[in-house]
Each structure stands twice: as C-alpha cells, then as structure tokens.
Scaffold this motif. Structure first.
Motif, PDB file in Angstrom:
ATOM      1  N   PHE A  77      -4.221  -3.606   6.503  1.00 16.49           N
ATOM      2  CA  PHE A  77      -4.809  -2.406   6.864  1.00 16.49           C
ATOM      3  C   PHE A  77      -6.023  -2.274   6.122  1.00 16.49           C
ATOM      4  O   PHE A  77      -6.941  -1.247   6.328  1.00 16.49           O
ATOM      5  N   HIS A 113     -15.719   6.338 -10.864  1.00 13.60           N
ATOM      6  CA  HIS A 113     -14.429   5.952 -10.190  1.00 13.60           C
ATOM      7  C   HIS A 113     -14.658   4.183 -10.025  1.00 13.60           C
ATOM      8  O   HIS A 113     -15.463   4.271  -9.121  1.00 13.60           O
ATOM      9  N   LYS A 144     -12.490   6.808 -14.629  1.00 19.79           N
ATOM     10  CA  LYS A 144     -11.188   6.444 -13.986  1.00 19.79           C
ATOM     11  C   LYS A 144     -11.362   4.991 -13.236  1.00 19.79           C
ATOM     12  O   LYS A 144     -12.061   4.905 -12.379  1.00 19.79           O
ATOM     13  N   PRO A 178      -7.076   5.549 -11.244  1.00 19.09           N
ATOM     14  CA  PRO A 178      -6.960   6.257 -10.113  1.00 19.09           C
ATOM     15  C   PRO A 178      -5.622   6.016  -9.142  1.00 19.09           C
ATOM     16  O   PRO A 178      -4.974   5.037  -9.835  1.00 19.09           O
ATOM     17  N   GLY A 179      -5.567   6.536  -8.080  1.00 15.71           N
ATOM     18  CA  GLY A 179      -4.184   6.465  -7.459  1.00 15.71           C
ATOM     19  C   GLY A 179      -3.994   5.423  -6.329  1.00 15.71           C
ATOM     20  O   GLY A 179      -2.988   5.340  -5.797  1.00 15.71           O
ATOM     21  N   GLY A 180      -4.912   4.472  -6.317  1.00 12.62           N
ATOM     22  CA  GLY A 180      -4.855   3.466  -5.194  1.00 12.62           C
ATOM     23  C   GLY A 180      -3.643   2.573  -5.342  1.00 12.62           C
ATOM     24  O   GLY A 180      -3.043   2.431  -6.342  1.00 12.62           O
ATOM     25  N   GLY A 181      -3.381   2.030  -4.415  1.00  9.16           N
ATOM     26  CA  GLY A 181      -2.675   0.691  -4.187  1.00  9.16           C
ATOM     27  C   GLY A 181      -1.129   0.966  -4.162  1.00  9.16           C
ATOM     28  O   GLY A 181      -0.300   0.172  -3.825  1.00  9.16           O
ATOM     29  N   GLU A 183      -0.022   2.627  -1.371  1.00  6.92           N
ATOM     30  CA  GLU A 183       0.170   2.630  -0.030  1.00  6.92           C
ATOM     31  C   GLU A 183       1.352   3.416   0.505  1.00  6.92           C
ATOM     32  O   GLU A 183       1.232   4.599   0.264  1.00  6.92           O
ATOM     33  N   ASN A 218      -3.445   9.218 -10.960  1.00  2.24           N
ATOM     34  CA  ASN A 218      -3.503   9.782  -9.879  1.00  2.24           C
ATOM     35  C   ASN A 218      -2.429   8.919  -8.910  1.00  2.24           C
ATOM     36  O   ASN A 218      -2.113   7.919  -9.567  1.00  2.24           O
ATOM     37  N   LEU A 222      -1.067   6.040   1.747  1.00  3.54           N
ATOM     38  CA  LEU A 222      -1.880   5.501   2.706  1.00  3.54           C
ATOM     39  C   LEU A 222      -0.983   5.773   4.127  1.00  3.54           C
ATOM     40  O   LEU A 222      -0.009   4.992   4.459  1.00  3.54           O
ATOM     41  N   ILE A 253      -3.363  12.214  -3.597  1.00  4.06           N
ATOM     42  CA  ILE A 253      -4.401  11.977  -2.510  1.00  4.06           C
ATOM     43  C   ILE A 253      -3.638  11.337  -1.368  1.00  4.06           C
ATOM     44  O   ILE A 253      -3.420  10.102  -1.238  1.00  4.06           O
ATOM     45  N   SER A 256      -6.023   8.948   4.486  1.00  3.62           N
ATOM     46  CA  SER A 256      -6.141   8.646   5.635  1.00  3.62           C
ATOM     47  C   SER A 256      -6.623   7.343   6.382  1.00  3.62           C
ATOM     48  O   SER A 256      -7.726   7.098   6.077  1.00  3.62           O
ATOM     49  N   HIS A 258      -8.229   4.208   8.146  1.00  8.93           N
ATOM     50  CA  HIS A 258      -9.364   4.002   9.094  1.00  8.93           C
ATOM     51  C   HIS A 258      -9.083   2.799   9.636  1.00  8.93           C
ATOM     52  O   HIS A 258      -9.266   1.568   9.055  1.00  8.93           O
ATOM     53  N   LYS A 293      -5.676  16.423  -3.600  1.00  5.36           N
ATOM     54  CA  LYS A 293      -7.059  16.287  -3.310  1.00  5.36           C
ATOM     55  C   LYS A 293      -7.312  15.678  -1.847  1.00  5.36           C
ATOM     56  O   LYS A 293      -6.463  14.960  -1.330  1.00  5.36           O
ATOM     57  N   TYR A 322     -19.857   4.213  -1.377  1.00  7.56           N
ATOM     58  CA  TYR A 322     -18.554   3.844  -1.026  1.00  7.56           C
ATOM     59  C   TYR A 322     -18.146   2.795  -0.170  1.00  7.56           C
ATOM     60  O   TYR A 322     -18.479   2.851   1.051  1.00  7.56           O
TER      61      TYR A 322
HETATM   62  O1  V47 Z   1      -5.742   1.323  -2.418  1.00  6.76           O
HETATM   63  C1  V47 Z   1      -7.615   0.443   1.971  1.00  6.76           C
HETATM   64  C2  V47 Z   1      -6.848   2.591   0.460  1.00  6.76           C
HETATM   65  C3  V47 Z   1      -7.479   2.762  -1.389  1.00  6.76           C
HETATM   66  C4  V47 Z   1      -8.268   1.413   3.655  1.00  6.76           C
HETATM   67  O2  V47 Z   1      -7.614   8.365  -7.433  1.00  6.76           O
HETATM   68  C5  V47 Z   1      -7.841   2.393   3.022  1.00  6.76           C
HETATM   69  O3  V47 Z   1      -8.891  10.112  -7.115  1.00  6.76           O
HETATM   70  C6  V47 Z   1      -8.291   3.850   4.434  1.00  6.76           C
HETATM   71  O4  V47 Z   1      -7.248   4.619  -3.990  1.00  6.76           O
HETATM   72  N1  V47 Z   1      -8.654   3.150   5.400  1.00  6.76           N
HETATM   73  C7  V47 Z   1      -8.506   2.996  -2.595  1.00  6.76           C
HETATM   74  N2  V47 Z   1      -7.700   3.889   3.256  1.00  6.76           N
HETATM   75  C8  V47 Z   1      -8.991   4.430  -2.695  1.00  6.76           C
HETATM   76  C9  V47 Z   1      -8.162   5.249  -3.564  1.00  6.76           C
HETATM   77  C10 V47 Z   1      -8.604   6.683  -3.830  1.00  6.76           C
HETATM   78  C11 V47 Z   1      -9.550   7.175  -3.352  1.00  6.76           C
HETATM   79  C12 V47 Z   1     -10.087   8.114  -3.569  1.00  6.76           C
HETATM   80  C13 V47 Z   1      -9.701   8.890  -4.755  1.00  6.76           C
HETATM   81  C14 V47 Z   1      -8.798   8.305  -5.483  1.00  6.76           C
HETATM   82  C15 V47 Z   1      -8.364   8.868  -6.860  1.00  6.76           C
HETATM   83  C16 V47 Z   1      -8.187   7.163  -5.310  1.00  6.76           C
HETATM   84  O5  V47 Z   1      -7.830   2.821  -0.350  1.00  6.76           O
HETATM   85  C17 V47 Z   1      -6.660   1.578  -1.553  1.00  6.76           C
HETATM   86  C18 V47 Z   1      -5.928   1.769  -0.375  1.00  6.76           C
HETATM   87  O6  V47 Z   1      -4.707   2.184  -0.343  1.00  6.76           O
HETATM   88  N3  V47 Z   1      -7.456   1.967   1.653  1.00  6.76           N
HETATM   89  N4  V47 Z   1      -8.140   0.125   3.033  1.00  6.76           N
HETATM   90  C19 V47 Z   1      -8.711   1.821   5.035  1.00  6.76           C
HETATM   91  N5  V47 Z   1      -9.088   1.086   5.734  1.00  6.76           N
END
Ligand code: V47
Length: 382
Positions: A77, A113, A144, A178-181, A183, A218, A222, A253, A256, A258, A293, A322
């Motif tokens: 993704f 961040h 963060k 942060p909240g990523g990973g 999925e 956070n 995804l 969060i 969405s 992409h 968010k 970004y």
């Molecule tokens: O872990 C990767 C996602 C995350 C794509 O904690 C994609 O405040 C969309 O976690 N389209 C990183 N998403 C971004 C994230 C985040 C962003 C803003 C605020 C906070 C917060 C956290 O982005 C990744 C993954 O899940 N990601 N590729 C894509 N093509």
C-alpha cells in the motif's frame, strides 16, 4: 424533528445508546459502516464530539520530518519506501535534520512529528542522536517520533529490553509516539499487503508497553484498499479495549489510503463519503479516546473542514513537508498557514485551539468569521 430522521434512518437504537452514554457494540459498528444515511451518522458523531469538546477544534503549528525512506518491509500500500539497495534511498544525518528544524526557526512550531522506514543499517545511537539533534535545535518543541514498527526495529538493534529503550528515547527527548504502522488489525490483510511487518498483536503489545512507561501515543487505521468492514470494526474494538486498559491513546487518525504510485494502484482508493464515514464511526465507537483527527494531507483540507462536523475535533497542522504520500514530481512543501487553519476552523463554525503534541493548550485565538457569515448590516431587529 431530527429524532424522526434518526428513526427513519434505522439508527434509533444507536441514538438511544449515544444519548444514554452507553458503549456501542461490534454489531453497532457494522450498522454504522453499512447504513446509507451518512449525514445522520455524522450528526450522531457530532453529538459525541460536542459533548466532549464543544466547539473546540485543535490544530498545531508543526513540522513533519521523514528521516529515512529506506525500508525492508515492502508494504504493497506504500509508495514512500526505497528498498535497501535502491539508489533513491536516503538517510538524513542528525545535522541535516537540525538544518530542517532550523529552516523553520522563525515560526512558532510546537510539535515535530518524525517517522521513517525500517532501515536495518541504522545503529541504536543514530535514533538517540536525531532526537537529541531536534531538541538541541528547538528545545521547547514537543516531539512525537517513531511508530510502533520503528520502535520494534530500534529495540532489535539496541539489544535492550523494550522498557529501557523507551527510557532512553524519553531521556533523549521523545514526548509521544505517533499512531502509524497499525494499518488494519487483520491477519488476512496483513498476509496480503504487509506480511513482512509484524502483526496486530505485536503493535498492540508495543503500544501497551509504551503507555505503561508513561509514553502516550496515537493510533491509526489505514482504510480504503482491500479491508472488509468486519476488519475495521474489529480494529476499533481492539483499540478501545487497549485504551480501557492503559488510557494512553491521545488521538485516533483514520488514514485515507492513497493508491498513487503503489503496487496496488489499480484499486480506486476511498471517496470523500468514505473519509467522512471513517471519522464519524471512529468518534462513535472509540468512546474512550479523547481526540479524532482528520489529517488534512490525506483527507484534503476540504473534507477535513466538513469532518469538523462529522466527529473530528483535530486537523493536525502546518506540516511543512510531507514525504509519505508525496508525488516526487511536485514540490516538497505541503503546508497550511496559521491564518488558513484559523479561517478553515472559523468557517466551520468552530473555536480554534492551538495545541502541542500532548494536547497541552498553546493558545485560543479569536476566530475571524468569513464576511459571508457575518449578520447583514441593519438586519438585527429589522
Ligand atoms: O504507517 C503509508 C500510512 C502512515 C500510505 O499520529 C499511507 O498524529 C495513505 O501514521 N496512503 C504514516 N497512507 C502516517 C501516520 C500519521 C499521519 C499523521 C498524523 C499521525 C499522528 C500519524 O501512513 C503509515 C501508513 O499506515 N501510509 N502509505 C498511502 N499510500
């Protein structure tokens, strides 16, 4: 009158639960995803949003930094990563990161961040050095940094227990994760799209350990690729259970997805309707998470502004640069100015509240109403 709409939409039972402050069930979550009356669902989410925050809408003057795009996980993704031998891979040195921070020294940024790929070549000291580099360049900023997935890699390379790694990162200057990973918490989607990455149990265990040592985080979801509705509800319920246990999540969060430039770009990706529904369902299901968010980079500023009436109380912030969803052929800069954020919030009829990464209030600026929303001269009492 509005209650009639709610009942006609088949959402009367959920409405009663919301009014009574009762927790929504897994099946309620399915109903909220499947019911066609999105505006009614948004209205319900807005009830909860206003109960928690009134008109307050949080934003932050922040800077996102992506320290490396080198990653060995190969998630289908994602368009951001470069495999370890790819000539497009980069790693920013602590000095380059400091330069990025200093480039915005003239702006009153209160949050940085910072996330990156899983780059196995980086030693433990590198992570502590880049954190210190940021805090030296900008001592007052709240930082963060590092998703649960990066934390696993940092722990692996440190050869230390997780709690000690968190201690080192906090001493160096990390204030929150942060909240990523995350999925989607689904073995099926994990297998299909990101099998090299650890699974949901590991993500939740790492988050639990962070919260236990006093490091808030956070959480994300995804959506809009191959996931199914049941999997999204399960994801929200798992986050809600962990939040009951630790109270460590600050914000959720919905991200969405992409499709552009990814290995699965033949899929269409989510629509504006889907983005608003994710925000609303999250607000209704995650009754114990303080903030929802709408990340304007992924949801667009336009959808984000509407989302402020569909359950969202936060829009992230100025961002500056970004990389994760950036089209390499366009400019690196992606930003909303302070004035623009205030105007967006005011036009949505909300009260702007500037925060830092830990949701400590920095300022409560006076909203400036757009001219077309001002009462007409002479209209009062006319
Ligand atoms: O872990 C990767 C996602 C995350 C794509 O904690 C994609 O405040 C969309 O976690 N389209 C990183 N998403 C971004 C994230 C985040 C962003 C803003 C605020 C906070 C917060 C956290 O982005 C990744 C993954 O899940 N990601 N590729 C894509 N093509």
């Amino acid at each position: 009158m509005l209650e009639t709409f709610v009942h006609r939409a088949g959402l009367g039972d959920i409405y009663r639960k919301i009014v009574d402050g009762q927790r929504l069930s897994f099946d309620d979550g399915l109903t909220l995803y499947r019911n066609p009356h999105l505006s009614v669902i948004g209205w319900l989410a807005n009830l909860v949003r206003e109960r928690l925050h009134g008109d307050q809408t949080f934003f932050v003057r922040n800077q996102h930094i992506n320290y490396t795009n080198v990653c060995n996980k190969g998630c289908l993704f994602c368009s951001f990563y470069a495999l370890p031998k790819d000539p497009n891979g980069y790693v920013l040195t602590p000095e380059q990161i400091q330069d990025k921070v200093r480039a915005y020294a003239h702006l009153p940024i209160t949050e940085i961040h910072m996330v990156g790929g899983v780059n196995v070549r980086l030693p433990y000291a590198y992570y502590l050095d880049i954190v210190r580099a940021i805090k030296t360049a900008r001592p007052d900023v709240s930082l963060k940094a590092f998703t649960m997935i990066e934390i696993e890699q940092i722990r692996r390379v440190s050869r230390k227990p997780l709690e000690e790694v968190f201690g080192d990162l906090m001493t160096a200057g990390v204030d929150a994760l942060p909240g990523g990973g995350a999925e989607v918490f689904s073995d099926r989607v994990h297998e299909e799209l990101f099998h090299a990455k650890s699974d949901s149990d590991k993500w939740l265990d790492t988050a639990r350990a962070a919260h236990r040592v006093g490091l808030p985080s956070n959480a994300t979801l995804l959506y809009g690729h191959v996931e199914q509705t049941e999997e999204k509800v399960y994801h929200l319920v798992k986050l809600r259970e962990l939040q009951d246990e630790t109270g460590g999540f600050l914000a959720f969060i919905p991200l969405s997805w992409h499709p552009e430039r990814t290995a699965i770009s033949h899929l269409p990706g989510p629509t504006g309707q889907a983005d608003l529904r994710e925000i609303a369902v999250a607000r209704l299901m995650l009754d114990n998470v303080p903030h929802i968010k709408s990340f304007w980079i992924m949801n667009s500023p336009a959808v984000t502004q509407v989302a402020l009436r569909y359950g969202a109380d936060d829009m992230d912030g100025s961002v500056m640069e970004y990389e994760i969803t950036r089209d390499p052929s366009t400019d690196r800069i992606q930003t909303l100015t302070h004035a623009r954020m205030l105007d967006m919030i005011a036009e949505a009829g909300r009260q702007p509240v500037e925060r830092d990464a830990l949701y400590r209030i920095v300022a409560s600026p006076q909203p400036r109403m757009p001219a077309y929303l001002e009462p007409e001269a002479g209209a009062a009492g006319g």
